[in-house]
Scaffold this motif. Structure first.
Motif, mmCIF file in Angstrom:
data_model
loop_
_atom_site.group_PDB
_atom_site.id
_atom_site.type_symbol
_atom_site.label_atom_id
_atom_site.label_comp_id
_atom_site.label_asym_id
_atom_site.label_seq_id
_atom_site.Cartn_x
_atom_site.Cartn_y
_atom_site.Cartn_z
ATOM 1 N N GLU A 1 0.843 -1.192 0.000
ATOM 2 C CA GLU A 1 0.000 0.000 0.000
ATOM 3 C C GLU A 1 0.879 1.242 0.000
ATOM 4 O O GLU A 1 1.911 1.298 0.668
ATOM 5 N N SER B 1 0.902 5.775 -0.034
ATOM 6 C CA SER B 1 0.134 6.912 0.487
ATOM 7 C C SER B 1 -0.984 7.270 -0.482
ATOM 8 O O SER B 1 -0.817 7.194 -1.702
ATOM 9 N N GLY C 1 -3.793 5.638 -0.623
ATOM 10 C CA GLY C 1 -4.607 4.465 -0.908
ATOM 11 C C GLY C 1 -4.238 3.718 -2.168
ATOM 12 O O GLY C 1 -4.977 2.813 -2.585
ATOM 13 N N ARG D 1 -1.493 1.395 -4.710
ATOM 14 C CA ARG D 1 -0.719 0.175 -4.567
ATOM 15 C C ARG D 1 0.471 0.202 -5.513
ATOM 16 O O ARG D 1 0.403 0.778 -6.595
#
Length: 348
Positions: free
Chosen positions: A135, A137, A139, A141
């Motif tokens: 993950e 910052s 949200g 990937r």
């Protein structure tokens, strides 16, 4: 899983002279001391694989702790592997389709007589595959390239409430059956052959929660999309060794292995949600976390010979290895932040 002990040879006193590299760091001068690693010679024959599965011996490739050596048996099935770093390692011999082969734990110990690779169990099985992401910052990937993934047969059973205990990764028990492999540049991994049954697949990245999945393999098909996601763990400060593996101090060595053996294991926890999902899928109680204690972490250099390996802070031994070159190692105390560390290897 049978365990084999092999003789290992030490580098000559002259060749093992320490190479001192001065690097700026930690507000002053940091001296990194490198030496040639102790190595061993492994011999064996894979005609049992040929006889059982009807494939040519040259269709099989050799892996060292999940790292492809770039070596194969000859057309008679003979294996002759020189210059392998000392220690306990997993030797895998796998066909190009990852359907047949074997995984054999090997212990290279000083002073032991050289023994052949023998007593392995040929396997025809399925493939476990997926991708590893972390993950970011906001949200998002990001793929985790060139990181280690391990599958342990009946691994969840080793974590039962009654009689279970934190699992050493890679497994230290001689009876443990496991497979190792690295993700590629896109974060994808493939493990095999995995005999039919239940596996616990896991990975770890310092500075993050680990992840794991219970995977069932069978003869009806492969276990695909066994994806692993690593969430940030802010309360887990780490160190990172970063640099290049080269020859002649200038030419980068692509696809070299860099791994570190930790004096104190890296205790890995999963997120509470993932741990609950695994417990629910098994149908039995699990011991309290941490479930995993990693004693070794590794990565593979990119096309230019560059690497970056996050690790637990503290005492450890980092080794750079490429088949056909003399492995080199560093013993030291890894601190917080990034420690520049370049390995220059010479042909064997």
């Amino acid at each position: 899983m049978p365990q084999i002990r092999l003789r290992h040879t030490l580098a000559s006193p002259l060749a093992a002279l320490l190479i001192v590299t001065l690097l700026a760091g930690c507000g002053g001068t940091l001296a990194l001391l490198f030496k040639l690693a102790s190595v061993g010679h492994l011999i064996g024959n894979v005609t049992d694989l040929v006889d059982r599965f009807g494939k040519s011996s040259t269709e099989y490739a050799v892996f060292f702790d999940g790292y492809p050596l770039g070596q194969r048996p000859d057309n008679t099935g003979k294996l002759d592997l020189r210059g392998l770093p000392a220690g306990r390692h997993l030797i895998s011999v796998i066909d190009k389709d990852y359907r047949t082969g074997f995984h054999q734990a090997v212990d290279i110990v000083a002073g032991d007589d050289a023994l052949q690779l023998a007593g392995y169990n040929p396997v025809q099985g399925a493939i476990i595959s997926g991708k590893v992401e972390r993950e970011t910052s906001g949200g998002g990937r990001s793929q985790v390239a060139r990181t280690l993934v391990i599958a342990v047969f009946n691994g969840a059973d080793m974590l039962r409430t009654n009689g279970g205990r934190t699992m050493t990764i890679p497994p230290s028990e001689v009876s443990s059956e496991y497979i190792m492999g690295y993700t590629d540049s896109t974060g994808a991994y493939r493990l095999g052959p995995a005999r039919y049954g239940t596996w616990l697949v896991t990975t770890a990245l310092p500075g993050h929660y680990g992840d794991a999945r219970v995977v069932v393999t069978s003869g009806t098909g492969d276990s695909r999309n066994q994806n692993l996601l690593l969430a940030p763990q802010q309360a887990n400060p780490t160190g990172t060794m970063s640099g290049s593996v080269t020859r002649s101090a200038t030419q980068g060595i692509a696809d070299a292995l860099v791994y570190t053996n930790l004096q104190e294991p890296y205790q890995v926890q999963l997120t509470a949600q993932r741990a609950a999902e695994i417990a629910n899928s098994t149908g039995f109680g699990m011991i309290a976390q941490p479930w995993f204690a990693w004693t070794s972490l590794g990565t593979i250099t990119d096309a230019s010979g560059a690497y970056s390996l996050s690790s637990r802070m503290g005492k450890q031994t980092a080794t750079a290895f490429k088949y056909g070159f003399r492995a080199k190692s560093w013993d030291g105390n890894l601190g917080l932040g990034v420690t520049p560390m370049d390995f220059d290897l010479s042909p064997r």
